[in-house]
Design a protein around this motif. Sequence first.
Motif, PDB file in Angstrom:
ATOM      1  N   SER A 268       1.817   5.837   2.128  1.00 22.76           N
ATOM      2  CA  SER A 268       0.385   6.155   2.072  1.00 22.76           C
ATOM      3  C   SER A 268      -0.111   6.154   0.633  1.00 22.76           C
ATOM      4  O   SER A 268      -1.177   5.604   0.335  1.00 22.76           O
ATOM      5  CB  SER A 268       0.122   7.514   2.719  1.00 22.76           C
TER       6      SER A 268
ATOM      7  N   CYS B  89      -0.217   2.527  -0.770  1.00 26.68           N
ATOM      8  CA  CYS B  89      -1.330   1.748  -0.203  1.00 26.68           C
ATOM      9  C   CYS B  89      -2.675   2.230  -0.732  1.00 26.68           C
ATOM     10  O   CYS B  89      -3.569   1.408  -0.974  1.00 26.68           O
ATOM     11  CB  CYS B  89      -1.296   1.836   1.320  1.00 26.68           C
TER      12      CYS B  89
ATOM     13  N   ALA C 185      -4.719  -0.539  -2.643  1.00 30.11           N
ATOM     14  CA  ALA C 185      -5.959  -0.909  -1.950  1.00 30.11           C
ATOM     15  C   ALA C 185      -7.179  -0.552  -2.793  1.00 30.11           C
ATOM     16  O   ALA C 185      -8.174  -1.292  -2.796  1.00 30.11           O
ATOM     17  CB  ALA C 185      -6.025  -0.220  -0.594  1.00 30.11           C
TER      18      ALA C 185
ATOM     19  N   THR D 218       3.286  -2.042   2.882  1.00 29.28           N
ATOM     20  CA  THR D 218       2.412  -1.807   1.733  1.00 29.28           C
ATOM     21  C   THR D 218       1.479  -2.987   1.505  1.00 29.28           C
ATOM     22  O   THR D 218       0.270  -2.813   1.281  1.00 29.28           O
ATOM     23  CB  THR D 218       3.250  -1.548   0.471  1.00 29.28           C
TER      24      THR D 218
ATOM     25  N   LEU E  62      -1.210  -3.229   4.653  1.00 27.56           N
ATOM     26  CA  LEU E  62      -2.238  -2.183   4.678  1.00 27.56           C
ATOM     27  C   LEU E  62      -3.097  -2.206   3.421  1.00 27.56           C
ATOM     28  O   LEU E  62      -4.298  -1.913   3.479  1.00 27.56           O
ATOM     29  CB  LEU E  62      -1.590  -0.815   4.846  1.00 27.56           C
ATOM     30  N   SER E  63      -2.495  -2.566   2.270  1.00 28.85           N
ATOM     31  CA  SER E  63      -3.282  -2.645   1.035  1.00 28.85           C
ATOM     32  C   SER E  63      -4.306  -3.758   1.119  1.00 28.85           C
ATOM     33  O   SER E  63      -5.482  -3.586   0.768  1.00 28.85           O
ATOM     34  CB  SER E  63      -2.360  -2.854  -0.161  1.00 28.85           C
TER      35      SER E  63
ATOM     36  N   ILE F 231      -5.876   4.626   6.017  1.00 27.61           N
ATOM     37  CA  ILE F 231      -4.576   4.181   5.505  1.00 27.61           C
ATOM     38  C   ILE F 231      -3.470   5.085   6.026  1.00 27.61           C
ATOM     39  O   ILE F 231      -2.414   4.611   6.483  1.00 27.61           O
ATOM     40  CB  ILE F 231      -4.591   4.163   3.963  1.00 27.61           C
TER      41      ILE F 231
ATOM     42  N   SER G 267      -0.593   3.862   8.721  1.00 29.75           N
ATOM     43  CA  SER G 267       0.811   3.817   8.312  1.00 29.75           C
ATOM     44  C   SER G 267       1.751   4.067   9.486  1.00 29.75           C
ATOM     45  O   SER G 267       2.934   3.735   9.416  1.00 29.75           O
ATOM     46  CB  SER G 267       1.075   4.840   7.205  1.00 29.75           C
TER      47      SER G 267
END
Length: 392
Positions: free
Chosen positions: A94, A97, A101, A264, A267-268, A328, A332
Amino acid sequence: MSQRPTEKVAFSLRNPAVRAWLYQIFAVVLLVACLGYLLHNTITNLTTRGITSGFDFLSRGAGFGIVQHLISYDEGDTYARVFFIGLLNTLLVSALCIVFASILGFVVGLGRLSDNWLIRKLCTVYIETFRNIPPLLQIFFWYFAVLRNLPGPRQSLNAFDTVFASNRGLYLPSPEMSSGFWAALVALLLAVGGILFLKRYNHFRQIHTGLVWRIWPWCVAMLILFPALAQLIFGPALHWDIPKLKGFNFGGGVVLIPELGALTLALSVYTSTFIAEVIRSGIQSVSYGQHEAARSLGLPNPVTLRQVILPQAMRVIIPPLTSQYLNIVKNSSLAAAIGYPDMVSLFAGTVLNQTGQAIETIAMTMSVYLVISLVISFLMNIYNRRIALVER
């Protein structure tokens, strides 16, 4: 003088206040009744099936291995330790990311407002592409199509014989404390204190004289020289454990497993598209007169953006940005699809199947995500209140 008699409110269903109180009492009674029924039904079913409830299972040995753990672990450790390992792994992905992000979203959001046609269109294509592909499919793409297709350990990609990338993961040198660690830490804290002092002095000087002193060269010098002098006097602060090929895999150093890398990256990239739109809309919410006023003062564009536009835009950016950070954390949990050992995969998956304590494991997993989300919201709300406009 005659006093007016106190008016009494009649207890009648025609009175709106009475009806409001009756509706609230009825809603509370109905809620308590539903919760009581669910609790009674759960206890009855558990008793009928001979399932014991409680958290005593946390003290039993787990008996399975975990591919990634930030704290020491072996198969004989308890389920309680498995819980903390899953929690740390969830916090790790988390945090990574959120950082990546935010950086990527900020850059792409500025690119959407660029005067350069090519940059603006490329950023638009990036947003419209990755925003409209489900995050689970992006996780599968990075994991199965990219990271799992890297060469094996013997043919791994390497940089300066210290960093190695293969289908087993990314192997990096791991820092280990040495004799001069605490001296270097004290020197670093002194450097930070000196920087804060210079900033306050520079601000005080600007208020009283109108002159601004360029302090960044002194700040950089202190950050470099103080720890360097400490290492010369007390010895090196760290020494590095370099990964080396041993047999069919690397030993030493620290490894970032492909599951962590795929999660990573996916999600990023996915969340950065939404953050980019948040940044763009926040900047565009600032009146264009602010740009013109800064330009009339001769401020260059980077200074205008940093000192004039962004401080005003942040008041619009922070609330939706908080929602993206919460997304995020919740997304995850998709890590279970590729076997990354997070809370869902470990506790709501493996531990649940081994112990059968469905209520306890699911409740603990839900509580973890709830607490993480509430902490993020709390911190972001504190920052939002600090930058909010206050009417005098």
